[in-house]
Design an enzyme around this catalytic site. Structure first.
Site, PDB file in Angstrom:
ATOM      1  N   LYS A   1      33.605  35.828  46.087  1.00 54.51           N
ATOM      2  CA  LYS A   1      35.091  35.573  45.799  1.00 54.51           C
ATOM      3  C   LYS A   1      35.374  34.076  46.094  1.00 54.51           C
ATOM      4  O   LYS A   1      34.988  33.312  46.860  1.00 54.51           O
ATOM      5  CB  LYS A   1      35.894  36.074  46.972  1.00 54.51           C
ATOM      6  CG  LYS A   1      37.315  35.813  47.028  1.00 54.51           C
ATOM      7  CD  LYS A   1      38.197  36.469  48.001  1.00 54.51           C
ATOM      8  CE  LYS A   1      39.498  36.255  48.316  1.00 54.51           C
ATOM      9  NZ  LYS A   1      40.209  36.981  49.213  1.00 54.51           N
TER      10      LYS A   1
HETATM   11  C1  5RP Z   1      40.895  33.263  53.120  1.00 53.93           C
HETATM   12  C2  5RP Z   1      41.351  34.391  52.121  1.00 53.93           C
HETATM   13  C3  5RP Z   1      42.579  34.859  52.237  1.00 53.93           C
HETATM   14  O1  5RP Z   1      42.839  35.244  53.260  1.00 53.93           O
HETATM   15  C4  5RP Z   1      43.050  35.654  51.026  1.00 53.93           C
HETATM   16  O2  5RP Z   1      42.156  37.064  50.775  1.00 53.93           O
HETATM   17  C5  5RP Z   1      43.019  35.069  49.885  1.00 53.93           C
HETATM   18  O3  5RP Z   1      44.146  35.723  48.993  1.00 53.93           O
HETATM   19  P1  5RP Z   1      45.000  35.178  48.138  1.00 53.93           P
HETATM   20  O4  5RP Z   1      44.634  33.566  47.835  1.00 53.93           O
HETATM   21  O5  5RP Z   1      45.068  35.711  46.803  1.00 53.93           O
HETATM   22  O6  5RP Z   1      46.496  35.114  48.680  1.00 53.93           O
HETATM   23  O7  5RP Z   1      40.348  34.547  51.445  1.00 53.93           O
HETATM   24  O8  5RP Z   1      39.785  32.702  52.862  1.00 53.93           O
END
Ligand code: 5RP
Length: 296
Positions: free
Chosen positions: A204
């Site tokens: 991610k």
């Molecule tokens: C931190 C993360 C976040 O907690 C989250 O999952 C990010 O999601 P978004 O940026 O779409 O709010 O991954 O590292």
């Protein structure tokens, strides 16, 4: 793609994951004050959901069948945890600063720097065995490339990859970015590749200019986070670009649950990811759905 990645949508091979793990380091998060209430209407529209252990144990709607990717690294918070270090740094840097307001501003800046450095100081918070016992599909672990605790965070992922594999779990590697880190293709390319090299099944990261280069350099499938809340049209546009440039989907939080119309937004995101809608068509869909009172 590793053959145990079972969370992708069967028809498209892509994924819409709902990120609700923000509280693990930032505490109460706008839109997630009552996680269960936020999650429930969104569940029918996501292929997977990524909560923390607390949210998973206490807030998931009863009978949830949606696959879960559980946040498994953490141990830090958005407040500075070392006041001694803060005072030491302040006395070094502000030695010639007599003005009280200037010293206070400097204290805040240093506190910020310390928080940013220390956020990378994560450990594994849920073992693979426990995650398997909880019946989740996978776990997520952050890597902080270029940060003070880079090595420890990369080793968290590497170990989770070993242990997760034994338990049949999917391991999502998250390229965490601090305030001071540029989210450009060079940096994210480095961070995503390092996550893949250490065993992440899916990585991610963030969308950036030159995203194709990030995808080209990473042999693991990539999903994007949404980042801070931006207008819906803008979020749908970068989702489209990310998919066109090779992402397999999204793991998105704030741009969905902080929208005034979260269900309309997740459905619009879904239509970009799975039905290849253009940003304009998806935004039109968002507007149409927003105008209809919720019955879900
Ligand atoms: C931190 C993360 C976040 O907690 C989250 O999952 C990010 O999601 P978004 O940026 O779409 O709010 O991954 O590292």
């Amino acid at each position: 793609m590793s053959d145990h990645i079972t969370i992708m949508n069967e028809k498209t091979g892509r994924i819409v994951m709902l990120a609700v793990d923000h509280g693990y380091f930032q505490g109460p998060t706008s839109g997630l004050e009552g996680p269960g209430k936020t999650i429930e209407p969104l569940l029918p529209w996501c292929d997977a959901v990524s909560p923390t252990k607390g949210v998973f144990l206490r807030c998931m709607p009863a009978g949830t069948k949606t696959p879960v990717i559980l946040r498994a690294s953490g141990g830090n918070a958005i407040v500075y945890s070392d006041p001694v270090e803060l005072e030491r740094e302040l006395s070094i840097r502000a030695s010639g600063v007599a003005d009280e307001a200037a010293r206070e501003a400097m204290r805040e800046r240093i506190a910020d720097e310390i928080v940013n450095r220390e956020l990378s100081n994560e450990a594994v918070t849920v073992s693979a065995a426990e995650a398997a016992r909880l019946g989740v599909a996978g776990v997520s672990v952050s890597v902080y490339v270029g940060a003070r605790y880079q090595k420890e965070s990369i080793l968290n992922l590497a170990r989770m990859s070993d242990e997760g594999r034994r338990e049949g779990l999917i391991v999502l590697g998250i390229t965490a970015v601090g305030k001071e880190m540029t989210r450009d293709a060079r940096y994210l390319g480095l961070a995503t590749r390092i996550a893949a090299e250490h065993g992440a099944d899916v990585v991610k990261t963030y969308y950036c200019e030159g995203f194709e280069q990030v995808v080209r350099g990473c042999f693991a499938p990539i999903v994007i986070a949404g980042g801070r809340k931006v207008p819906e049209r803008e979020a749908l546009a970068f989702c489209r670009r990310a998919i066109d440039e090779g992402a397999v989907g999204v793991d998105m939080g704030r741009n969905i649950f902080q929208s005034a119309h979260p269900v309309a937004m997740i459905r619009a995101v879904r239509s970009v990811v799975h039905d290849d809608l253009s940003p304009d068509a998806a935004y039109e869909m968002f507007e149409d759905l927003s105008a209809v009172p919720l019955t879900e």
